[in-house]
Motif scaffolding. Structure first.
Motif, short mmCIF file in Angstrom:
data_model
loop_
_atom_site.label_atom_id
_atom_site.label_comp_id
_atom_site.label_asym_id
_atom_site.label_seq_id
_atom_site.Cartn_x
_atom_site.Cartn_y
_atom_site.Cartn_z
N TRP A 8 -5.49 4.81 -14.55
CA TRP A 8 -6.59 4.74 -15.51
C TRP A 8 -7.34 3.45 -15.24
O TRP A 8 -6.74 2.37 -15.22
N VAL A 9 -8.63 3.53 -15.00
CA VAL A 9 -9.43 2.35 -14.68
C VAL A 9 -9.73 1.59 -15.98
O VAL A 9 -10.40 2.10 -16.87
N LYS A 10 -9.21 0.37 -16.04
CA LYS A 10 -9.33 -0.47 -17.23
C LYS A 10 -10.26 -1.65 -16.96
O LYS A 10 -10.59 -1.93 -15.80
N PRO A 11 -10.67 -2.38 -17.98
CA PRO A 11 -11.61 -3.50 -17.78
C PRO A 11 -11.13 -4.52 -16.74
O PRO A 11 -11.94 -5.02 -15.95
N GLU A 12 -9.85 -4.78 -16.70
CA GLU A 12 -9.34 -5.78 -15.74
C GLU A 12 -9.37 -5.29 -14.29
O GLU A 12 -9.11 -6.06 -13.36
N ASP A 13 -9.68 -4.01 -14.07
CA ASP A 13 -9.74 -3.43 -12.74
C ASP A 13 -11.15 -3.43 -12.15
O ASP A 13 -11.35 -2.97 -11.02
N LEU A 14 -12.12 -3.95 -12.90
CA LEU A 14 -13.52 -3.85 -12.50
C LEU A 14 -14.00 -5.06 -11.72
O LEU A 14 -13.52 -6.18 -11.91
N ASN A 15 -14.99 -4.84 -10.87
CA ASN A 15 -15.67 -5.91 -10.16
C ASN A 15 -16.90 -6.34 -10.98
O ASN A 15 -17.18 -5.75 -12.03
N PRO A 16 -17.66 -7.35 -10.54
CA PRO A 16 -18.84 -7.78 -11.30
C PRO A 16 -19.91 -6.70 -11.45
O PRO A 16 -20.77 -6.80 -12.33
N ASN A 17 -19.84 -5.67 -10.61
CA ASN A 17 -20.79 -4.55 -10.71
C ASN A 17 -20.39 -3.56 -11.80
O ASN A 17 -21.11 -2.61 -12.07
N GLY A 18 -19.21 -3.74 -12.40
CA GLY A 18 -18.75 -2.83 -13.44
C GLY A 18 -18.08 -1.58 -12.91
O GLY A 18 -17.88 -0.62 -13.65
N THR A 19 -17.72 -1.59 -11.62
CA THR A 19 -17.02 -0.46 -11.03
C THR A 19 -15.66 -0.93 -10.52
O THR A 19 -15.39 -2.13 -10.44
N LEU A 20 -14.82 0.01 -10.16
CA LEU A 20 -13.47 -0.30 -9.70
C LEU A 20 -13.50 -1.26 -8.51
O LEU A 20 -14.16 -0.99 -7.50
N PHE A 21 -12.79 -2.37 -8.63
CA PHE A 21 -12.69 -3.38 -7.58
C PHE A 21 -11.89 -2.79 -6.41
O PHE A 21 -10.78 -2.29 -6.58
N GLY A 22 -12.47 -2.85 -5.21
CA GLY A 22 -11.83 -2.28 -4.03
C GLY A 22 -10.46 -2.88 -3.73
O GLY A 22 -9.55 -2.18 -3.31
N LYS A 24 -8.28 -4.02 -5.89
CA LYS A 24 -7.32 -3.44 -6.83
C LYS A 24 -6.91 -2.05 -6.36
O LYS A 24 -5.73 -1.70 -6.36
N LEU A 25 -7.89 -1.26 -5.94
CA LEU A 25 -7.60 0.09 -5.45
C LEU A 25 -6.69 0.05 -4.22
O LEU A 25 -5.72 0.80 -4.13
N LEU A 26 -6.97 -0.87 -3.29
CA LEU A 26 -6.13 -0.97 -2.09
C LEU A 26 -4.71 -1.40 -2.44
O LEU A 26 -3.75 -0.93 -1.82
N ALA A 27 -4.55 -2.26 -3.45
CA ALA A 27 -3.20 -2.65 -3.89
C ALA A 27 -2.47 -1.44 -4.47
O ALA A 27 -1.28 -1.24 -4.18
N TRP A 28 -3.16 -0.63 -5.27
CA TRP A 28 -2.54 0.59 -5.81
C TRP A 28 -2.11 1.53 -4.68
O TRP A 28 -1.02 2.10 -4.71
N ILE A 29 -3.00 1.70 -3.70
CA ILE A 29 -2.71 2.58 -2.56
C ILE A 29 -1.50 2.06 -1.79
O ILE A 29 -0.58 2.83 -1.48
N ASP A 30 -1.49 0.78 -1.47
CA ASP A 30 -0.39 0.21 -0.68
C ASP A 30 0.94 0.37 -1.41
O ASP A 30 1.96 0.71 -0.79
N GLU A 31 0.94 0.16 -2.71
CA GLU A 31 2.18 0.34 -3.47
C GLU A 31 2.63 1.80 -3.44
O GLU A 31 3.81 2.08 -3.24
N GLU A 32 1.71 2.72 -3.61
CA GLU A 32 2.07 4.13 -3.61
C GLU A 32 2.59 4.57 -2.24
O GLU A 32 3.56 5.31 -2.13
N LEU A 33 1.95 4.08 -1.17
CA LEU A 33 2.41 4.39 0.19
C LEU A 33 3.82 3.85 0.42
O LEU A 33 4.65 4.51 1.04
N ALA A 34 4.07 2.64 -0.05
CA ALA A 34 5.40 2.04 0.10
C ALA A 34 6.45 2.86 -0.65
O ALA A 34 7.51 3.18 -0.09
N LEU A 35 6.16 3.22 -1.88
CA LEU A 35 7.11 4.03 -2.66
C LEU A 35 7.38 5.37 -1.99
O LEU A 35 8.53 5.81 -1.89
N TYR A 36 6.32 6.01 -1.54
CA TYR A 36 6.48 7.30 -0.86
C TYR A 36 7.34 7.15 0.39
O TYR A 36 8.25 7.94 0.64
N SER A 37 7.08 6.11 1.17
CA SER A 37 7.83 5.87 2.41
C SER A 37 9.28 5.54 2.14
O SER A 37 10.19 6.01 2.85
N ILE A 38 9.53 4.74 1.11
CA ILE A 38 10.91 4.40 0.73
C ILE A 38 11.70 5.67 0.42
O ILE A 38 12.83 5.84 0.87
#
Length: 132
Positions: A8-22, A24-38
């Motif tokens: 869920w995209v929350k205020p703390e996930d936004l960049n100065p443009n008011g959209t999802l900070f890239g 933050k998204l890459l950190a979420w992706i990397d964590e999910e890839l690690a969990l899947y691989s584990i």
């Protein structure tokens, strides 16, 4: 593509443009890839070795829900190669695609370790094998 996680995209996930900070998204992706691989390689010592070109195609705004999809491209001797797509389930727009991500299994000394896996395994099947 199997979609595993929703965020869920929350205020703390936004960049100065008011959209999802890239980042933050890459950190979420990397964590999910690690969990899947584990889970796939049955080894908690996994590292990200390589990500191919990252293609940001759209964004998300506060309140949107995104989901992270992963597919296995191939199994290596010490690695698993994945691909990823993230989509906004409010708009059905693809936010990002990454064609290849290499995750490597490590031993206790931090050296690449052979994992012996060749196909995707599902936890439900492993559980059924233990109850037989």
């Amino acid at each position: 593509m199997r979609f595993h996680t929703r965020k869920w995209v929350k205020p703390e996930d936004l960049n100065p443009n008011g959209t999802l900070f890239g980042g933050k998204l890459l950190a979420w992706i990397d964590e999910e890839l690690a969990l899947y691989s584990i889970i796939q390689l049955e080894n908690s010592r996994i590292v990200t070795k390589h990500m191919s070109e990252i293609n940001f195609r759209s964004s998300a705004k506060q309140g949107d829900i995104i989901e992270i999809g992963i597919d296995v491209v191939k199994f290596g001797n010490t690695s698993i190669v994945l691909k990823c797509e993230v989509r906004n389930i409010m708009t059905w727009d693809t936010i990002i695609t990454i064609d290849t991500i290499t995750m490597v299994s490590l031993d206790d000394e931090g050296k690449p370790k052979s994992h012996g896996k060749t196909t995707i395994e599902f936890i439900r099947d492993r559980r059924n094998n233990f109850s037989s």
